[in-house]
Design a protein around this motif. Structure first.
Motif, short mmCIF file in Angstrom:
data_model
loop_
_atom_site.label_atom_id
_atom_site.label_comp_id
_atom_site.label_asym_id
_atom_site.label_seq_id
_atom_site.Cartn_x
_atom_site.Cartn_y
_atom_site.Cartn_z
N ILE A 79 0.84 -1.20 0.00
CA ILE A 79 0.00 0.00 0.00
C ILE A 79 0.87 1.25 0.00
CG2 ILE A 79 -1.60 1.35 1.41
CD1 ILE A 79 -2.83 -1.34 2.30
N ALA A 80 1.87 1.28 0.86
CA ALA A 80 2.73 2.47 0.96
C ALA A 80 3.44 2.74 -0.36
CB ALA A 80 3.74 2.29 2.09
N GLN A 81 3.98 1.70 -0.98
CA GLN A 81 4.68 1.87 -2.25
C GLN A 81 3.72 2.32 -3.35
OE1 GLN A 81 7.19 -1.41 -3.44
NE2 GLN A 81 7.93 -1.75 -1.35
N SER A 82 2.54 1.72 -3.39
CA SER A 82 1.57 2.05 -4.43
C SER A 82 1.08 3.49 -4.29
CB SER A 82 0.39 1.08 -4.38
OG SER A 82 0.82 -0.25 -4.58
N LEU A 83 0.86 3.96 -3.07
CA LEU A 83 0.43 5.34 -2.86
C LEU A 83 1.54 6.32 -3.23
CD1 LEU A 83 -1.59 5.05 0.47
CD2 LEU A 83 -2.49 5.40 -1.83
N ALA A 84 2.80 5.94 -2.96
CA ALA A 84 3.91 6.80 -3.36
C ALA A 84 3.99 6.89 -4.89
CB ALA A 84 5.21 6.28 -2.78
N ALA A 85 3.77 5.77 -5.56
CA ALA A 85 3.75 5.78 -7.03
C ALA A 85 2.60 6.64 -7.54
CB ALA A 85 3.63 4.35 -7.55
N LEU A 86 1.44 6.53 -6.89
CA LEU A 86 0.29 7.34 -7.28
C LEU A 86 0.61 8.82 -7.14
CD1 LEU A 86 -2.78 7.46 -8.02
CD2 LEU A 86 -3.22 7.47 -5.56
N ASP A 87 1.26 9.21 -6.06
CA ASP A 87 1.62 10.63 -5.86
C ASP A 87 2.51 11.12 -6.99
OD1 ASP A 87 0.14 10.73 -3.55
OD2 ASP A 87 1.85 10.46 -2.20
N TRP A 88 3.51 10.31 -7.38
CA TRP A 88 4.41 10.74 -8.45
C TRP A 88 3.66 10.87 -9.77
CZ3 TRP A 88 6.16 8.72 -13.12
CH2 TRP A 88 7.22 9.42 -13.71
N LEU A 89 2.82 9.90 -10.08
CA LEU A 89 2.05 9.94 -11.32
C LEU A 89 1.09 11.11 -11.34
CD1 LEU A 89 1.41 6.11 -11.63
CD2 LEU A 89 2.76 7.49 -13.24
N HIS A 90 0.48 11.39 -10.20
CA HIS A 90 -0.41 12.54 -10.08
C HIS A 90 0.35 13.83 -10.40
CE1 HIS A 90 -4.26 14.15 -8.95
NE2 HIS A 90 -4.63 13.01 -8.39
N ALA A 91 1.57 13.92 -9.90
CA ALA A 91 2.39 15.11 -10.13
C ALA A 91 2.77 15.27 -11.60
CB ALA A 91 3.64 15.06 -9.26
N GLN A 92 2.71 14.18 -12.38
CA GLN A 92 3.02 14.27 -13.80
C GLN A 92 1.81 14.68 -14.64
OE1 GLN A 92 6.36 13.93 -14.07
NE2 GLN A 92 6.08 13.45 -11.88
N GLY A 93 0.67 14.87 -13.97
CA GLY A 93 -0.52 15.34 -14.67
C GLY A 93 -1.45 14.27 -15.18
N ILE A 134 -4.04 -7.47 -3.65
CA ILE A 134 -4.83 -6.75 -4.65
C ILE A 134 -5.93 -5.92 -3.99
CG2 ILE A 134 -6.40 -7.02 -6.60
CD1 ILE A 134 -4.71 -9.46 -7.43
N GLY A 135 -6.72 -6.52 -3.13
CA GLY A 135 -7.81 -5.79 -2.49
C GLY A 135 -7.33 -4.62 -1.65
N PRO A 136 -6.37 -4.81 -0.75
CA PRO A 136 -5.90 -3.69 0.07
C PRO A 136 -5.33 -2.53 -0.74
CG PRO A 136 -5.23 -5.76 1.07
CD PRO A 136 -5.81 -6.10 -0.27
N VAL A 137 -4.56 -2.83 -1.80
CA VAL A 137 -3.99 -1.76 -2.62
C VAL A 137 -5.10 -1.05 -3.39
CG1 VAL A 137 -2.49 -1.24 -4.58
CG2 VAL A 137 -1.70 -2.79 -2.79
N ALA A 138 -6.03 -1.80 -3.96
CA ALA A 138 -7.14 -1.18 -4.69
C ALA A 138 -7.95 -0.28 -3.76
CB ALA A 138 -8.03 -2.26 -5.30
N ASP A 139 -8.21 -0.73 -2.55
CA ASP A 139 -8.95 0.10 -1.58
C ASP A 139 -8.19 1.39 -1.29
OD1 ASP A 139 -11.13 -1.57 -1.25
OD2 ASP A 139 -10.29 -2.61 0.50
#
Length: 419
Positions: free
Chosen positions: A60-74, A94-99
């Motif tokens: 979850i922590a890694q996936s949210l960090a990836a999401l933050d970077w991708l969000h910053a790219q627009g 899969i379920g915990p990360v998707a949530d």
């Protein structure tokens, strides 16, 4: 960047990058979370993580960090990519990360669709099939890390998530994008946030993709991405200028840590053809009895394509796990393949064919690769890749264990050379 993708392993991420590239997007695969901004010309960024089999909280922590970077790219839309055989356990990931991703984005109508018909993975009435077999009878029930003992994705996912799991059945999917969109709205009204969607063909995936236009988050195998580029193209957002890719000359080597039936068949084909092969047992890896430099010297000395493998049948894998512990065996083999990869590249190998998601992640991390250019498709789900390095570029094939035909290793070696 338009599409932001998070993959839970390296082979699956290259599979996804291949799908988006074939549909006309300019794609870069990032090995881990980048520390700098992306090239503005990149239209789809795939952040490859090694999060499939780690503790759920870490994933979850890694996936949210990836999401933050991708969000910053627009990025305008996000995709969480996992294996088309839904590799996970009742505890996750899969379920915990998707949530967690849905919570961060405030997303609803989050589609769950691991189907990949081109590789024989189809989803019907909520059940996942591999060719003509239910998932739990396909050999995946023997997976050493993520044994899949239930083909009902709705039921399996419900064990992992705090969200209600919905379903859009094939009867709705076959009627096209508008009906699929209405069915997602219906499931949302019934308070389902994660919604399993059936798919039997590429046409189904294209229709699902059209129905997902404008939704912030979707999840699935690489097939679910097939219809997404068309949404951006319809809005005039794609440049139409794909990336460039070139093969490299030099010697090639195969590194295989996958224990899937398909990979074991490929190893048998390789050996039956009289090509050099060297097995590394789990016992030897755990005991530290393998010298990576010596293995690299053996590989570089071969005239034909050398194979280095630790791909035992399920019974031998289980015996090793019972003797040494599952995590210890996995860690020892991954560390060994990372060291062997460094040694063979240092010895002059310029083309690497790697089989197995965990092995691929270990090799990419071991070589310190940060970004991969996407090249031609070797087999469904397995593209050629190129990594730029100060000491010389290398090309790679990162193959999911179950992918590729019997002579995949030789075919990949040819494509990586640029032929």
């Amino acid at each position: 960047m338009l599409s932001g993708c998070i993959g839970d392993d390296f082979t699956g991420s290259s599979d996804l990058a291949n799908t988006l590239s074939k549909q006309g997007m300019r794609v870069t695969q990032y090995c881990g979370i980048p520390t700098t901004n992306a090239d503005p010309a990149v239209e789809a960024g795939v952040v490859a993580l090694k999060s499939r089999s780690i503790p759920a909280a870490d994933a979850i922590a890694q996936s949210l960090a990836a999401l933050d970077w991708l969000h910053a790219q627009g990025c305008q839309q996000f995709l969480f990519k996992y294996c088309s055989t839904f590799d996970s356990t009742p505890d996750g990931n899969i379920g915990p990360v998707a949530d967690a991703l849905a919570d961060s984005l405030g997303a609803r109508k989050v589609v769950v669709c691991p189907a990949f018909p081109g590789a024989g993975r189809t989803l019907y009435q909520g059940h996942l099939f591999v060719q003509d077999r239910p998932l739990n009878e396909s050999g995946m029930e023997h997976h050493p890390l993520n044994p899949m003992n239930d083909s009902d994705i709705r039921r399996f996912l419900a064990r992992q998530t705090t969200s209600r799991v919905g379903h859009v059945a094939f009867a709705d999917v076959r009627r096209g994008a508008a009906v699929i969109a209405d069915a997602l709205t219906r499931e949302d009204a019934m308070d389902a946030r994660l919604i399993v969607v059936d798919a039997l063909s590429d046409d189904d995936l294209m229709a699902i993709g059209e129905a997902l236009d404008g939704l912030p988050l979707l999840t699935g195998g690489s097939g679910i991405a097939m219809g997404l580029p068309r949404n951006f193209r319809r809005k005039g957002l794609l440049s139409g200028q794909g990336g460039t890719w070139q093969g490299v000359s030099g010697k090639a080597v195969v590194l295989s840590g996958s224990c899937s039936a398909a990979t074991r068949d490929q190893i048998a084909q390789h050996r039956d053809a009289g090509r050099p092969a060297r097995e590394i047992t789990a016992d030897d890896a755990v005991a530290g009895q393998v010298d990576p430099a010596e293995v690299a010297a053996w590989a570089i000395a071969q005239d034909a394509l050398p194979l280095i493998y630790s791909s035992a049948d399920p019974a031998r894998v289980k015996a090793a796990q019972q003797t040494h512990g599952r995590d210890r065996v996995a860690a020892a083999i991954e560390a060994l393949f990372a060291n062997i990869a460094r040694a063979v590249v240092a010895a002059g190998m310029a083309r690497l064919i790697v089989a197995g998601g965990e092995t691929s992640g270990a090799v990419v991390e071991g070589l310190g690769l940060t970004a991969l250019d996407i090249g031609p498709e070797i087999a469904p789900g397995a593209p050629a890749l190129r990594a730029s390095r100060p000491t010389g570029d290398i090309t790679l094939a990162l193959k999911s264990g179950n992918f590729g035909g019997p002579d995949f290793f030789a075919e990949a070696s040819t494509v990586l050379r640029g032929a």
